[in-house]
Design a protein around this motif. Structure first.
Motif, PDB file in Angstrom:
ATOM      1  N   CYS A  61       0.829  -1.213   0.000  1.00 56.38           N
ATOM      2  CA  CYS A  61       0.000   0.000   0.000  1.00 56.38           C
ATOM      3  C   CYS A  61       0.861   1.259   0.000  1.00 56.38           C
ATOM      4  N   GLU A  62       0.394   2.278  -0.713  1.00 58.20           N
ATOM      5  CA  GLU A  62       1.128   3.553  -0.737  1.00 58.20           C
ATOM      6  C   GLU A  62       1.179   4.197   0.646  1.00 58.20           C
ATOM      7  N   CYS A  76     -10.619  -2.108   4.559  1.00 58.68           N
ATOM      8  CA  CYS A  76     -10.059  -1.110   3.651  1.00 58.68           C
ATOM      9  C   CYS A  76     -10.435  -1.531   2.229  1.00 58.68           C
ATOM     10  N   ILE A  77      -9.595  -1.214   1.272  1.00 57.84           N
ATOM     11  CA  ILE A  77      -9.884  -1.628  -0.101  1.00 57.84           C
ATOM     12  C   ILE A  77      -8.561  -2.001  -0.772  1.00 57.84           C
ATOM     13  N   LYS A  79      -5.813  -2.803  -3.879  1.00 60.74           N
ATOM     14  CA  LYS A  79      -5.426  -1.954  -4.993  1.00 60.74           C
ATOM     15  C   LYS A  79      -6.312  -2.197  -6.212  1.00 60.74           C
ATOM     16  N   TYR A  82      -9.714  -0.809  -5.714  1.00 62.84           N
ATOM     17  CA  TYR A  82      -9.593   0.649  -5.657  1.00 62.84           C
ATOM     18  C   TYR A  82      -9.486   1.237  -7.058  1.00 62.84           C
ATOM     19  N   SER A  87     -15.207   2.862  -7.864  1.00 67.14           N
ATOM     20  CA  SER A  87     -14.874   2.023  -6.723  1.00 67.14           C
ATOM     21  C   SER A  87     -15.638   2.416  -5.464  1.00 67.14           C
ATOM     22  N   ILE A  88     -15.974   3.682  -5.323  1.00 65.79           N
ATOM     23  CA  ILE A  88     -16.706   4.078  -4.114  1.00 65.79           C
ATOM     24  C   ILE A  88     -18.100   3.444  -4.108  1.00 65.79           C
ATOM     25  N   TYR A  91     -17.688  -0.112  -3.182  1.00 58.91           N
ATOM     26  CA  TYR A  91     -17.485  -0.208  -1.736  1.00 58.91           C
ATOM     27  C   TYR A  91     -18.828  -0.202  -1.022  1.00 58.91           C
ATOM     28  N   ARG A  92     -19.671   0.742  -1.397  1.00 57.00           N
ATOM     29  CA  ARG A  92     -20.975   0.854  -0.717  1.00 57.00           C
ATOM     30  C   ARG A  92     -21.849  -0.364  -0.967  1.00 57.00           C
TER      31      ARG A  92
END
Ligand code: ADP
Ligand code: MG
Lengths: 104, 386
Positions: A61-62, A76-77, A79, A82, A87-88, A91-92
């Motif tokens: 992860c960055e 989390c999510i 890569k 993401y 992607s949001i 996620y939901r």
């Protein structure tokens, strides 16, 4: 379940790296579970990806150095998810599949 | 409008992070029965404690009776607010009590409020939700024992990034990756502060642009207010003066304090200003923006025919003020700690109180019980003021 940060009163062995933890060093302790280095504890925890359910890939992860995985909200999510389109929204959708929230 | 308000989640699903906490909270509300232990939401600022309480109350059809730490300090005050609500159950519909930032109650400032609250916590007749940033103080120990804790954690940075990018997209803005990452890291999991910084960066802070557009008008507006021929006219002037509420309050404060007024007028007016300031502090703390409309109706009480008040910018006697207000984190922390203690907003603490407090410390008329870091900040300020 709860790890507490304490200064070591006796020498101990880290449950993650199996190396010695010296007296006076601040380490994490949990009743019945033993002790571990702060740094080992962080490396030991990997967050899950809320979208695909796999591991989030914390080691690539960055934000690896700045995310205290022992202290953040555990989903989390990864890569790949993401970088997917919308992607949001993904996620939901995943959260609404896996958790029970009231009707909107 | 501030992004942190504009994008305050309108449903639990819009909130990111702490999914399990949200689920347990919903479950608790859904299954609530008389006598069930209250919920204590514990977590750092800006992870959604207040939002979650507001949303869940709304979704389950509860009317929220909100209290803050200063309401809870005082037993009488607490009863004034709660008794009508609790005494008229059924008449008023479903009620939920929400005590936000309950850890803001400080030992010496407590006039029986905490024990009164604890009493209510122990025999709840309505659902009670408490929110706190920290649970470590002594006061919190009893509160913790009387309730069920749901912990909210900081949001992991990559999730913050995902969320920030989604907001930027909605705003049609973009930031360089490096900037984005820095914003995420600087926020330390606090979504509100992340959104605020991002908005400031892309220059979208409406309150600020409005302010710079209107600042030339503050002077004439304040003067016109006090020259108005009627209270209605004064009110109209207040309404048209669109600027940051805190600045508005400050403008009136500095004008009043530097005008030649009778002792009586002065003290009445300062009371009104502080009433406005307390309301605004509460609006900020509880994010109850709908209360903003009452601010003007408080300020209009400053109007009296032919009052000799003329606009003046901060002409307060202490030369440090501007420096103090904008200086570094240490000062901010100190201000935050002390403003909580005195139950005023941080900025008005910095403007109105800190200079005098420093004076009192300097003249040794006041001893403060502060931690070493805060004492050091005060000492530094004192020596640079010499
Ligand atoms: N989990 C979240 N998801 C999305 N936005 C959030 C979340 N938590 C906070 N925010 C943002 O921060 C603002 C303040 O949140 P708030 O609920 O007052 O936080 P807290 O009470 O924990 O300090 C909200 O209006 C919203 O813009
Ligand atoms: Mg809050």
């Amino acid at each position: 379940m709860s790890w507490r940060s304490i200064p070591m009163k006796f020498p101990g062995t880290c449950t993650v790296c199996k190396k010695k933890i010296e007296v006076g060093e601040v380490a994490l302790w949990a009743k019945g579970l033993g002790v571990k280095h702060q740094s080992c504890a962080e490396a030991d925890v990997e967050l899950d990806c809320a979208v695909c359910g796999g591991k989030a890939g914390c080691n690539q992860c960055e934000f690896m150095d700045d995310c205290d995985r022992t202290k953040v909200s555990q989903l989390c999510i990864c890569k790949k998810c993401y970088e997917a389109k919308d992607s949001i929204v993904l996620y939901r959708e995943a959260v609404s599949r896996n958790y029970k929230f009231p009707p909107q | 409008m501030m992004w942190s308000e504009k994008y305050r989640p309108k449903s639990l699903l819009e909130m990111i992070g702490n999914e399990e906490a949200k689920e347990s909270f919903v479950k608790w509300v859904a299954n609530w029965t008389r006598g069930a232990k209250p919920i204590l939401l514990v977590g750092p600022p800006g992870v959604g404690k207040t939002t979650m309480a507001l949303l869940v109350a709304k979704q389950f059809g509860y009317d929220l009776v909100s209290l803050n730490a200063s309401d809870v300090r005082n037993k009488q005050r607490l009863e004034e607010i709660l008794n009508p609500a609790l005494g008229n159950l059924g008449l008023l519909g479903k009620i939920m009590i929400f005590v936000d930032e309950v850890d803001g109650i400080h030992g010496r400032a407590d006039f029986g409020g905490v024990s009164a609250l604890l009493q209510i916590l122990k025999e709840p007749t309505v659902p009670i939700v408490l929110a706190a940033n920290s649970e470590s103080s002594d006061k919190m120990k009893d509160i913790r024992k009387a309730s069920v804790t749901i912990r909210m954690m900081p949001i992991p940075p990559r999730l913050l990034r995902l969320y920030l990018e989604s907001i930027l997209q909605k705003e049609g803005e973009s930031l360089r990756v490096g900037t984005l990452i820095k914003l995420v890291l600087d926020s330390r999991g606090d979504i509100r502060s992340m959104l605020n910084s991002a908005q400031a960066l892309v220059g979208g802070f409406e309150p600020q642009t409005e302010k710079s557009f209107e600042t030339t008008d503050v002077e004439s507006a304040v003067n016109a207010f006090f020259k108005a021929r009627s209270r209605d006219e004064a009110m109209a002037i207040l309404f048209s003066l669109r600027m940051d509420p805190q600045e508005k309050i400050n403008a009136f404060y500095s004008s009043i304090i530097t005008s030649h007024l009778s002792k009586n007028d002065m003290s009445e007016m300062l009371d009104i200003v502080s009433e406005a300031d307390i309301l605004y502090g509460r609006i900020m703390r509880e994010q109850q923006w709908r209360l903003l409309r009452y601010l003007d109706s408080i300020l209009v009480k400053l109007y009296r025919k032919d009052a000799a008040v003329r606009y003046s910018q901060y002409n307060l006697p202490w030369p440090l003020i501007t420096r103090l207000r904008w200086d570094g984190k240490a000062i901010k922390d100190l201000e935050t700690a002390l403003s909580r203690r005195m139950h005023v907003s941080r900025s008005s603490f910095a403007t109105f109180y800190l200079p005098y407090l420093l004076r009192c410390v300097k003249n040794k008329t006041l001893e403060m019980d502060l931690d070493p870091a805060q004492t050091e900040v005060i000492q530094k300020e004192l020596s640079s003021a010499k």
